[in-house]
Design an enzyme around this catalytic site. Structure first.
Site, mmCIF file in Angstrom:
data_model
loop_
_atom_site.group_PDB
_atom_site.id
_atom_site.type_symbol
_atom_site.label_atom_id
_atom_site.label_comp_id
_atom_site.label_asym_id
_atom_site.label_seq_id
_atom_site.Cartn_x
_atom_site.Cartn_y
_atom_site.Cartn_z
ATOM 1 N N GLY A 14 0.803 -1.214 0.000
ATOM 2 C CA GLY A 14 0.000 0.000 0.000
ATOM 3 C C GLY A 14 0.839 1.268 0.000
ATOM 4 O O GLY A 14 0.511 2.240 -0.690
ATOM 5 N N SER A 15 1.924 1.250 0.745
ATOM 6 C CA SER A 15 2.748 2.459 0.840
ATOM 7 C C SER A 15 3.309 2.839 -0.517
ATOM 8 O O SER A 15 3.250 4.008 -0.928
ATOM 9 C CB SER A 15 3.910 2.240 1.820
ATOM 10 N N ASN A 58 -7.753 3.756 8.717
ATOM 11 C CA ASN A 58 -7.167 2.577 9.343
ATOM 12 C C ASN A 58 -7.316 2.557 10.858
ATOM 13 O O ASN A 58 -7.268 1.496 11.470
ATOM 14 C CB ASN A 58 -5.696 2.426 8.952
ATOM 15 N N GLN A 116 -7.642 -0.207 3.505
ATOM 16 C CA GLN A 116 -8.491 -0.807 4.546
ATOM 17 C C GLN A 116 -9.851 -1.234 4.012
ATOM 18 O O GLN A 116 -10.601 -1.922 4.699
ATOM 19 C CB GLN A 116 -8.691 0.179 5.705
ATOM 20 N N SER A 128 -3.417 -3.192 -0.636
ATOM 21 C CA SER A 128 -2.341 -3.963 -0.022
ATOM 22 C C SER A 128 -2.870 -5.341 0.373
ATOM 23 O O SER A 128 -3.885 -5.442 1.063
ATOM 24 C CB SER A 128 -1.832 -3.209 1.210
ATOM 25 N N HIS A 182 -1.936 -7.720 2.400
ATOM 26 C CA HIS A 182 -1.949 -8.279 3.763
ATOM 27 C C HIS A 182 -3.114 -7.785 4.620
ATOM 28 O O HIS A 182 -3.255 -8.212 5.765
ATOM 29 C CB HIS A 182 -0.607 -8.064 4.462
ATOM 30 N N THR A 200 12.111 -7.806 -10.810
ATOM 31 C CA THR A 200 11.450 -9.077 -11.111
ATOM 32 C C THR A 200 10.216 -9.230 -10.231
ATOM 33 O O THR A 200 10.276 -9.035 -9.019
ATOM 34 C CB THR A 200 12.426 -10.245 -10.876
ATOM 35 N N CYS A 220 2.209 6.676 24.104
ATOM 36 C CA CYS A 220 3.194 5.755 24.653
ATOM 37 C C CYS A 220 3.437 4.535 23.773
ATOM 38 O O CYS A 220 4.438 3.849 23.933
ATOM 39 C CB CYS A 220 2.760 5.305 26.039
HETATM 40 C C1 LIG Z 1 -4.791 3.088 5.095
HETATM 41 C C2 LIG Z 1 -3.459 2.454 4.857
HETATM 42 N N1 LIG Z 1 -2.679 2.895 3.853
HETATM 43 C C3 LIG Z 1 -1.484 2.355 3.602
HETATM 44 C C4 LIG Z 1 -0.978 1.322 4.354
HETATM 45 C C5 LIG Z 1 0.366 0.763 4.037
HETATM 46 O O1 LIG Z 1 0.284 -0.479 3.437
HETATM 47 P P1 LIG Z 1 1.567 -1.424 3.375
HETATM 48 O O2 LIG Z 1 1.814 -1.872 4.762
HETATM 49 O O3 LIG Z 1 1.166 -2.539 2.470
HETATM 50 O O4 LIG Z 1 2.673 -0.620 2.806
HETATM 51 C C6 LIG Z 1 -1.756 0.836 5.415
HETATM 52 C C7 LIG Z 1 -1.280 -0.274 6.270
HETATM 53 O O5 LIG Z 1 -0.601 -0.127 7.243
HETATM 54 C C8 LIG Z 1 -3.007 1.419 5.671
HETATM 55 O O6 LIG Z 1 -3.772 1.004 6.689
HETATM 56 S S1 FES Z 2 5.811 6.468 27.308
HETATM 57 FE FE1 FES Z 2 4.731 7.787 28.536
HETATM 58 S S2 FES Z 2 5.651 7.444 30.488
HETATM 59 FE FE2 FES Z 2 6.253 5.808 29.288
#
Ligand SMILES: Cc1ncc(COP(=O)(O)O)c(C=O)c1O
Ligand code: FES
Lengths: 394, 126
Positions: free
Chosen positions: A69-70, A150, A178, A198, A200, A236, A323
């Site tokens: 996807g990227s 996503n 998605q 994508s 996966h 390829t 976090c």
């Molecule tokens: C909305 C969206 N765009 C792009 C991607 C990227 O896809 P990929 O992991 O196949 O590069 C993702 C996945 O993480 C996604 O959720």
């Molecule tokens: S990442 Fe926020 S205190 Fe640990």
């Protein structure tokens, strides 16, 4: 384990695994080789292109295979930018909550002098076609809006946005990573010029994807080299991966209605269950959302500890908490829908799989309730909220 | 490889000295401006000894584990020792933290510092 992180990635289907492994073993020829054994691989490749094109109502010539996807997002946006630039158009419209594959590509173009408008996505995570129309300028080269988000799963009125772009003669790309395989998509009916996918995310392999590009759109290469993919993407071809993607997509598309019915029922049950938690809120529109997506904020707790404790209970999920991100910034998606930092901190995304059962849904609801209550039990933030020292937001 | 060490997970799952200390005579609350996490330390000091300590944390796994470990490291110790507790010592006692999670242990150090400061100012008032 209950795997509830299907927006991150999905398990490969048995059928896709079979396609992939048998090709790896038996059809390892190079599709560019002229002898029979290579041509066999070429056949597999072109069959996959045809099958995939059919699922979205496209022509096989309009499908470019990529590494995911990227790459598809990058190539679509860069191509549209280069086309626009030739005509003096250096303005691109997108939204605040796109995937980073889109946002970072736009940042790069901004440094090259492109002007970027990021549309507001409002509290419900939905962009109105009129807002897109209002943002289009004389020099707009591209509109790129994701099909389904996503993180919060909200689904856009792609057909409506596409119609606006058609009317104004602006290219329209959608990141459908998605959505594809989970929602019915027809590129012609929905006025889509370019679409990223994508494998996966629909039970195909990782590292494989495709870009749909409407006939007549001239793509710009990201990868130079051999003449594969009509010279638009050197290297390829990943034949086993691509064929497994086609297998997975076919199965997914054939089962959309059945899956949607089951997932929607379970999703709504989990949403209703989690709403019972005081001072919680669903993120994103309740109706216009992926059948698999549940995203909540719980006030007074932090997402990473929530995830770790759910993991202990055998539930794999995700969060937009600062976090959990290496950068320590909370999710840009949650900020875009107006969740403040404190609240975005306590977010939980469950993206359920088609095989989820009623009992598992009950277990998820019970577990989340327990963990949220436990964490609130020693949260100084929660204490102040309950004591009235600070104001509840949710 | 797991995100955190066994020690971190142990302190995260079974935090020691968690809760509120009603008769604390030194209380400190600190927050990390960057990630937004908040930690509160309650100390009960008698005869220059940290007789009891409890914490409350709104934060990630390593923040909770760091506060738990920090309380263990200072409980029953002379105030002077508690004052010298560094985030490094906390992280080391936890068998290490990922680089981007080191600031969580800083929070624990700062929370203790803040609680000690509160204790001192209360003593001056007396
Ligand atoms: C909305 C969206 N765009 C792009 C991607 C990227 O896809 P990929 O992991 O196949 O590069 C993702 C996945 O993480 C996604 O959720
Ligand atoms: S990442 Fe926020 S205190 Fe640990």
């Amino acid at each position: 384990m209950i795997y509830a992180d299907n927006a991150a990635t999905t398990a490969m289907s048995e059928a896709a695994i079979n396609t992939m492994t048998s090709l790896i073993r038996d059809t390892y020829g190079n599709p560019s080789s002229l002898y029979e054994f290579g041509q066999k691989a070429k056949e597999v490749l072109e069959q996959a292109r045809e099958d995939i094109a059919k699922t979205i109502g496209a022509d096989p010539k309009e499908i470019l295979f990529t590494s995911g996807g990227s790459e598809a997002d990058n190539q679509a946006i860069i191509s549209a930018a280069k086309l626009g630039e030739k005509n003096g158009k250096k303005h691109i419209i997108s939204s605040k909550f796109e995937h980073h594959a889109v946002l970072h590509t736009l940042n790069k173009l901004a440094k090259e002098g492109f002007k970027i408008t990021l549309l507001d996505v409002h509290e419900n995570g939905i962009i109105k076609p009129e807002e897109v129309a209002a943002a289009i300028r004389e020099d707009t080269a591209l509109v790129t809006i994701m099909y389904a988000n996503n993180e919060i799963g909200t689904i856009q009125d792609i057909k409506g946005i596409g119609a606006v772009c058609r009317e104004k003669g602006v290219l329209f790309h959608t990141d459908a990573v998605q959505a594809i395989g989970h929602l019915h998509i027809d590129v012609n009916e929905e006025n889509i010029d370019m679409l990223s996918a994508s494998a996966h995310k629909f039970h195909g392999p990782k590292g494989v994807g495709f870009l749909y590009f409407k006939k007549g759109i001239r793509l710009t290469n990201l990868i130079e080299g051999g003449a594969q993919e009509k010279g638009k993407r050197a290297g390829t071809e990943n034949v086993p991966g691509i064929a497994a993607m086609a297998t997975a997509l076919n199965d997914a598309v054939n089962n959309i209605d059945k899956n949607t019915e089951h997932l929607t029922k379970i999703r709504n049950k989990i949403i209703a269950g989690l709403k019972e938690i005081p001072h919680s809120a669903l993120n994103g529109d309740e109706n216009s959302r992926l059948p698999s997506n549940i995203n909540f904020c719980f006030e007074g707790i932090e997402g990473e500890s929530l995830l770790l404790l759910l993991d202990d209970k055998g539930i794999a999920a995700s969060s937009g908490s600062a976090c959990t991100s290496g950068s320590l910034d909370p999710s840009h998606v949650l900020l875009a829908i107006g969740r403040v930092h404190d609240v975005a901190h306590g977010s939980l995304r469950l993206s359920i799989g088609e095989d989820i059962t009623d009992e598992e849904a009950d277990y998820i609801i019970k577990s989340v309730k327990e963990v949220v209550e436990y964490l609130r039990g020693f949260s100084p933030v929660w204490r102040d909220l309950v004591a009235g020292k600070t104001q509840f937001i949710l | 490889m797991a995100l955190y060490s066994e020690k971190v997970m142990d302190h995260f799952r079974n935090p020691r000295n968690v809760g509120v200390l009603e008769d604390a005579n030194g209380v400190g609350t600190v927050g990390n401006a960057k990630c937004g996490d908040i930690m509160k330390m309650y100390l009960k000091i008698e005869d220059d000894i940290v007789k009891d300590v409890k914490f409350e944390t709104f934060g990630c796994g390593s923040a909770i584990a760091s506060s738990s470990m920090a309380t263990e490291l200072i409980k029953g110790k002379p105030v002077e020792e508690a004052r010298q507790l560094t985030n490094k010592a906390v992280a080391e006692a936890l068998d290490g933290l990922p680089d981007y999670k080191m600031h969580c242990s800083v929070l624990a150090q700062e929370a203790i510092e803040a609680a000690l400061k509160d204790y001192e100012s209360r003593q001056e008032e007396k």
